[in-house]
Design an enzyme around this catalytic site. Sequence first.
Site, short mmCIF file in Angstrom:
data_model
loop_
_atom_site.label_atom_id
_atom_site.label_comp_id
_atom_site.label_asym_id
_atom_site.label_seq_id
_atom_site.Cartn_x
_atom_site.Cartn_y
_atom_site.Cartn_z
N GLU A 90 0.82 -1.21 0.00
CA GLU A 90 0.00 0.00 0.00
C GLU A 90 0.86 1.26 0.00
O GLU A 90 1.96 1.28 0.54
CB GLU A 90 -0.90 0.00 1.24
N CYS A 104 3.28 8.66 0.67
CA CYS A 104 3.86 7.78 1.67
C CYS A 104 4.13 6.43 1.01
O CYS A 104 3.19 5.80 0.51
CB CYS A 104 2.86 7.65 2.82
N CYS A 115 6.76 -4.29 15.91
CA CYS A 115 6.27 -3.34 16.92
C CYS A 115 4.84 -3.73 17.30
O CYS A 115 4.02 -4.03 16.44
CB CYS A 115 6.33 -1.90 16.39
N CYS A 118 1.60 -1.84 15.78
CA CYS A 118 1.57 -1.54 14.36
C CYS A 118 0.96 -2.69 13.54
O CYS A 118 1.35 -3.85 13.70
CB CYS A 118 3.00 -1.27 13.89
N CYS A 334 -1.27 6.14 9.95
CA CYS A 334 -0.04 5.52 10.42
C CYS A 334 -0.30 4.19 11.09
O CYS A 334 -1.16 4.07 11.94
CB CYS A 334 0.61 6.39 11.48
N1 SAH Z 1 9.08 1.34 9.86
C1 SAH Z 1 9.28 2.73 9.94
C2 SAH Z 1 8.40 3.51 9.00
C3 SAH Z 1 6.94 3.10 8.86
S1 SAH Z 1 5.85 3.29 10.21
C4 SAH Z 1 9.10 3.23 11.33
O1 SAH Z 1 8.60 2.51 12.17
O2 SAH Z 1 9.53 4.35 11.59
C5 SAH Z 1 5.34 4.98 10.20
C6 SAH Z 1 4.96 5.52 11.61
O3 SAH Z 1 3.68 5.03 12.03
C7 SAH Z 1 5.97 5.09 12.68
O4 SAH Z 1 6.33 6.17 13.48
C8 SAH Z 1 5.15 4.09 13.45
O5 SAH Z 1 5.64 3.93 14.73
C9 SAH Z 1 3.77 4.68 13.40
N2 SAH Z 1 2.70 3.75 13.78
C10 SAH Z 1 2.72 2.40 13.74
N3 SAH Z 1 1.56 1.89 14.21
C11 SAH Z 1 0.80 2.93 14.59
C12 SAH Z 1 -0.52 3.05 15.16
N4 SAH Z 1 -1.27 1.98 15.42
N5 SAH Z 1 -0.99 4.29 15.39
C13 SAH Z 1 -0.25 5.38 15.11
N6 SAH Z 1 0.97 5.32 14.57
C14 SAH Z 1 1.52 4.12 14.32
FE1 SF4 Z 2 7.55 -1.08 13.62
FE2 SF4 Z 2 5.48 -1.00 11.97
FE3 SF4 Z 2 7.59 0.61 11.51
FE4 SF4 Z 2 7.76 -2.05 11.13
S1 SF4 Z 2 6.45 -0.63 10.00
S2 SF4 Z 2 9.23 -0.76 12.21
S3 SF4 Z 2 6.48 -2.86 12.77
S4 SF4 Z 2 6.18 0.67 13.26
#
Ligand code: SAH
Ligand code: SF4
Length: 342
Positions: A90, A104, A115, A118, A334
Amino acid sequence: MIDVLSLEYHELRDILLGLGYERYRAEQIFSFLYKQKVSSFDDITVLKKDVRKALAEQFFIYRIEKQSVSSSDDGTRKYLFKLNDGVFIESVLIPMNRGRFTICVSTQAGCRMGCKFCATGRMGFKRNLTTSEIVSQVVYILKDNNLKTANVVYMGMGEPLDNYNNTVKSIRILSDERGLSISKRRITLSTAGITPAIRKLKKDLPNINMALSLHSVISDKRSMIMPINETYPVDEVLDELKDFPMPKRKRITFEYVMIKGINDTKEDLKSLVRVMSKFRCKLNIIPLNKHDLLGTKFDPTPLDEIEAFADYLRNKGMFVTIRKSKGSSINAACGMLATRAS
Ligand code: SAH
Ligand code: SF4
């Protein structure tokens, strides 16, 4: 066959020179690929027919396939793309103010970092994207929306620094002045914090915007929500980022997903002040987006408490923004990118 959208300009030039073409051909082709966004060598009209035919025998122009687009009221558009092996990813187009847009992009199908909050992390890891699969998300979305340019954020599915080479190449291609010419000031890479890759990036790709998914500066707490912190503890990551060569007048972004009762306490505030005062930085607070993969374990901090958290930091002289969630009604916000179609 050579995947031409995976080539940096100098790589394309060297291959063409090796094949006996004149030096200026590379510039012509690069410009047609990215400025005109042609999808076939036949459309590179500055070249003679026989040259076009010869090139089409050696190179192919990767075409990403759109499966669907969902639009939300705020103008956000989420693209579901199908890759050649049937894997789905996506990308999101987000309207900004003053008629600008942000795209994005994803760098992996799924993510290995796991994480806890996420959706991408929860779906597991499928594979790295190739350079052309990353680049073509931008090319496709610009063309589809009649846009000349956009900001690009590496914040879609996957951890960009876990697909290091293709991520770096894709940024070099997008920013090349002979092609799309998206200034590195307009490109942001977000990482969960992979120390050795950040160290390497300082040399390979200076002057891009860096964002660190911080979420907590208290190491034990961070490990609970971000397993990667066990391998690369937050203090080491921050240390590595201290001298990151950012574009002029730009601040490092620390992203901070606020989770109720987890990282929104007084203790978190105090340690944040300590860390932030050592950086030219801004804190971008993201209210936790709920999604079905999250279960019941995590809840967002109520908005008034988020505001109070931000105000405390502002009073200490820190730059803080609270991200208004865009596209959450279509799961494009996000951490909500997880392809169901696959
Ligand atoms: N993997 C990279 C980039 C993609 S994630 C990273 O983690 O930085 C983009 C952003 O969305 C990151 O800051 C991540 O922590 C955040 N994110 C992930 N899950 C989320 C959620 N459920 N609600 C809000 N932000 C979230
Ligand atoms: Fe963490 Fe999601 Fe970013 Fe992967 S995409 S590093 S699981 S926040």
